[in-house]
Design a protein around this motif. Structure first.
Motif, PDB file in Angstrom:
ATOM      1  N   ALA A   1       0.846  -1.195   0.000  1.00  0.00           N
ATOM      2  CA  ALA A   1       0.000   0.000   0.000  1.00  0.00           C
ATOM      3  C   ALA A   1       0.879   1.243   0.000  1.00  0.00           C
ATOM      4  N   GLY A   2       0.428   2.287  -0.678  1.00  0.00           N
ATOM      5  CA  GLY A   2       1.222   3.505  -0.802  1.00  0.00           C
ATOM      6  C   GLY A   2       1.601   4.143   0.518  1.00  0.00           C
ATOM      7  N   GLN A   3       0.797   3.930   1.542  1.00  0.00           N
ATOM      8  CA  GLN A   3       1.053   4.560   2.833  1.00  0.00           C
ATOM      9  C   GLN A   3       2.322   4.041   3.506  1.00  0.00           C
ATOM     10  N   TYR A   4       2.865   2.942   3.001  1.00  0.00           N
ATOM     11  CA  TYR A   4       4.081   2.386   3.590  1.00  0.00           C
ATOM     12  C   TYR A   4       5.337   2.733   2.802  1.00  0.00           C
ATOM     13  N   LEU A   5       5.193   3.668   1.869  1.00  0.00           N
ATOM     14  CA  LEU A   5       6.344   4.127   1.083  1.00  0.00           C
ATOM     15  C   LEU A   5       6.455   5.640   1.179  1.00  0.00           C
ATOM     16  N   GLU A   6       7.666   6.121   1.348  1.00  0.00           N
ATOM     17  CA  GLU A   6       7.938   7.553   1.334  1.00  0.00           C
ATOM     18  C   GLU A   6       9.081   7.818   0.360  1.00  0.00           C
ATOM     19  N   ILE A   7       8.946   8.885  -0.428  1.00  0.00           N
ATOM     20  CA  ILE A   7       9.985   9.291  -1.360  1.00  0.00           C
ATOM     21  C   ILE A   7      10.722  10.491  -0.771  1.00  0.00           C
ATOM     22  N   GLU A   8      12.043  10.393  -0.680  1.00  0.00           N
ATOM     23  CA  GLU A   8      12.849  11.502  -0.169  1.00  0.00           C
ATOM     24  C   GLU A   8      13.485  12.248  -1.333  1.00  0.00           C
ATOM     25  N   LEU A   9      13.342  13.571  -1.309  1.00  0.00           N
ATOM     26  CA  LEU A   9      13.920  14.432  -2.336  1.00  0.00           C
ATOM     27  C   LEU A   9      14.702  15.545  -1.673  1.00  0.00           C
ATOM     28  N   THR A  10      15.794  15.969  -2.280  1.00  0.00           N
ATOM     29  CA  THR A  10      16.538  17.112  -1.758  1.00  0.00           C
ATOM     30  C   THR A  10      15.886  18.415  -2.231  1.00  0.00           C
ATOM     31  N   GLU A  11      16.263  19.503  -1.591  1.00  0.00           N
ATOM     32  CA  GLU A  11      15.747  20.816  -1.995  1.00  0.00           C
ATOM     33  C   GLU A  11      16.061  21.099  -3.450  1.00  0.00           C
ATOM     34  N   SER A  12      17.264  20.747  -3.875  1.00  0.00           N
ATOM     35  CA  SER A  12      17.669  21.059  -5.247  1.00  0.00           C
ATOM     36  C   SER A  12      16.780  20.342  -6.254  1.00  0.00           C
ATOM     37  N   VAL A  13      16.364  19.116  -5.939  1.00  0.00           N
ATOM     38  CA  VAL A  13      15.471  18.380  -6.835  1.00  0.00           C
ATOM     39  C   VAL A  13      14.116  19.062  -6.897  1.00  0.00           C
ATOM     40  N   MET A  14      13.601  19.419  -5.736  1.00  0.00           N
ATOM     41  CA  MET A  14      12.276  20.036  -5.687  1.00  0.00           C
ATOM     42  C   MET A  14      12.246  21.383  -6.392  1.00  0.00           C
ATOM     43  N   MET A  15      13.309  22.162  -6.205  1.00  0.00           N
ATOM     44  CA  MET A  15      13.292  23.530  -6.715  1.00  0.00           C
ATOM     45  C   MET A  15      13.697  23.614  -8.178  1.00  0.00           C
ATOM     46  N   ASN A  16      14.233  22.542  -8.734  1.00  0.00           N
ATOM     47  CA  ASN A  16      14.673  22.585 -10.124  1.00  0.00           C
ATOM     48  C   ASN A  16      13.503  22.783 -11.089  1.00  0.00           C
ATOM     49  N   ASN A  17      12.378  22.181 -10.758  1.00  0.00           N
ATOM     50  CA  ASN A  17      11.178  22.327 -11.575  1.00  0.00           C
ATOM     51  C   ASN A  17       9.968  22.260 -10.656  1.00  0.00           C
ATOM     52  N   PRO A  18       9.640  23.387  -9.987  1.00  0.00           N
ATOM     53  CA  PRO A  18       8.567  23.377  -8.991  1.00  0.00           C
ATOM     54  C   PRO A  18       7.218  22.900  -9.532  1.00  0.00           C
ATOM     55  N   LYS A  19       6.892  23.250 -10.768  1.00  0.00           N
ATOM     56  CA  LYS A  19       5.605  22.846 -11.336  1.00  0.00           C
ATOM     57  C   LYS A  19       5.517  21.335 -11.452  1.00  0.00           C
ATOM     58  N   LEU A  20       6.578  20.718 -11.980  1.00  0.00           N
ATOM     59  CA  LEU A  20       6.614  19.266 -12.101  1.00  0.00           C
ATOM     60  C   LEU A  20       6.616  18.618 -10.721  1.00  0.00           C
ATOM     61  N   THR A  21       7.370  19.205  -9.786  1.00  0.00           N
ATOM     62  CA  THR A  21       7.435  18.672  -8.426  1.00  0.00           C
ATOM     63  C   THR A  21       6.060  18.645  -7.791  1.00  0.00           C
ATOM     64  N   LEU A  22       5.328  19.751  -7.884  1.00  0.00           N
ATOM     65  CA  LEU A  22       3.992  19.827  -7.296  1.00  0.00           C
ATOM     66  C   LEU A  22       3.074  18.784  -7.918  1.00  0.00           C
ATOM     67  N   ASN A  23       3.137  18.639  -9.222  1.00  0.00           N
ATOM     68  CA  ASN A  23       2.293  17.665  -9.911  1.00  0.00           C
ATOM     69  C   ASN A  23       2.591  16.246  -9.431  1.00  0.00           C
TER      70      ASN A  23
END
Length: 252
Positions: free
Chosen positions: A113-135
């Motif tokens: 189930a999805g609730q047992y998985l977490e994806i870790e991302l660094t700030e640089s990954v998130m901020m590189n393309n905020p629109k894609l990140t949010l989606n």
């Protein structure tokens, strides 16, 4: 490195994440190791940059995701209390148009189930393309998968984007934890990070916790979770199994 996957040279170690309220294991971060037949165990800091340059990182990311989920399924079948497993994804993988499909397919394939998985991302990954990140975050949250912002505070980021992207957890980088007890400014910064996370209705976890005094300070500041050598270094599967069994006897 191209043959490492087919030759079963990669291995996942797991580092426990501890709730400061219950003192129980509430998550495990999956950390990749390369057990080279000639050079022995190689840390990801050595080979991941090469994998990114050569384009092999996508296959490695998919391998880590699959095997972390397979291990999670095995733990559940053994009757362990289900806890979240965190997986780090590279910028290249996170920006792939089929990211959501890959994760959803992996969950279905492994029966997790999805609730047992977490994806870790660094700030640089998130901020590189905020629109894609949010989606991607919205899609992942829709199937129960949470997203953690790793190494928080080590890169330039906009607080307005942080609010818009709304990850599920902030992970305070160990560089802030290491010297905070000997640096008043460092304590203020950690306090501010915790308050910021809570004001945005986010959980906050501190990594790199190495001693009892750090635990006490973080607890006094209402930090939700901690991770670090004070509780355990990253361990192979057989040793993390023993650690989980003894979770009721963690140091206070």
């Amino acid at each position: 490195m191209r043959n490492a996957i087919t030759h079963n040279e990669f291995e996942l170690y797991y580092q426990p994440q501890i709730c400061l309220v219950t003192n129980q294991v509430i998550g495990l971060e999956a950390l990749l190791r390369w057990n080279h037949p000639e050079k022995g165990m190689i840390s990801p800091g050595t080979f991941i940059p090469i994998a990114e340059e050569t384009g092999l990182i996508q296959n490695i990311d998919k391998w880590v995701l699959l095997h972390a989920c397979l291990q999670q399924k095995q733990w559940q079948e053994l009757g362990y209390l289900p806890i979240k497993v965190s997986v780090n994804l590279s910028m290249i993988q996170f920006q792939q148009p089929d990211l959501f499909d890959v994760i959803q397919s992996t969950l279905k394939q492994t029966g997790i189930a999805g609730q047992y998985l977490e994806i870790e991302l660094t700030e640089s990954v998130m901020m590189n393309n905020p629109k894609l990140t949010l989606n991607n975050i919205e899609k992942l949250n829709s199937i129960g998968v949470e997203v953690s912002l790793d190494d928080f505070g080590t890169h330039y980021s906009s607080l307005s984007y942080l609010k818009k992207l709304s990850p599920n957890r902030l992970k305070i980088d160990q560089s802030f934890i290491r010297d905070m007890l000997h640096d008043t400014d460092g304590q203020v910064i950690v306090q501010a990070m915790i308050n910021l996370a809570h004001n945005l209705n986010l959980k906050v976890i501190a990594e790199g916790v190495e001693n009892k005094e750090q635990v006490k300070f973080l607890h006094s500041q209402r930090c939700d979770e901690v991770q670090g050598y004070y509780f355990s270094k990253p361990l192979p599967v057989e040793k993390i199994n023993t650690f989980i069994h003894k979770r009721a006897h963690l140091p206070n």
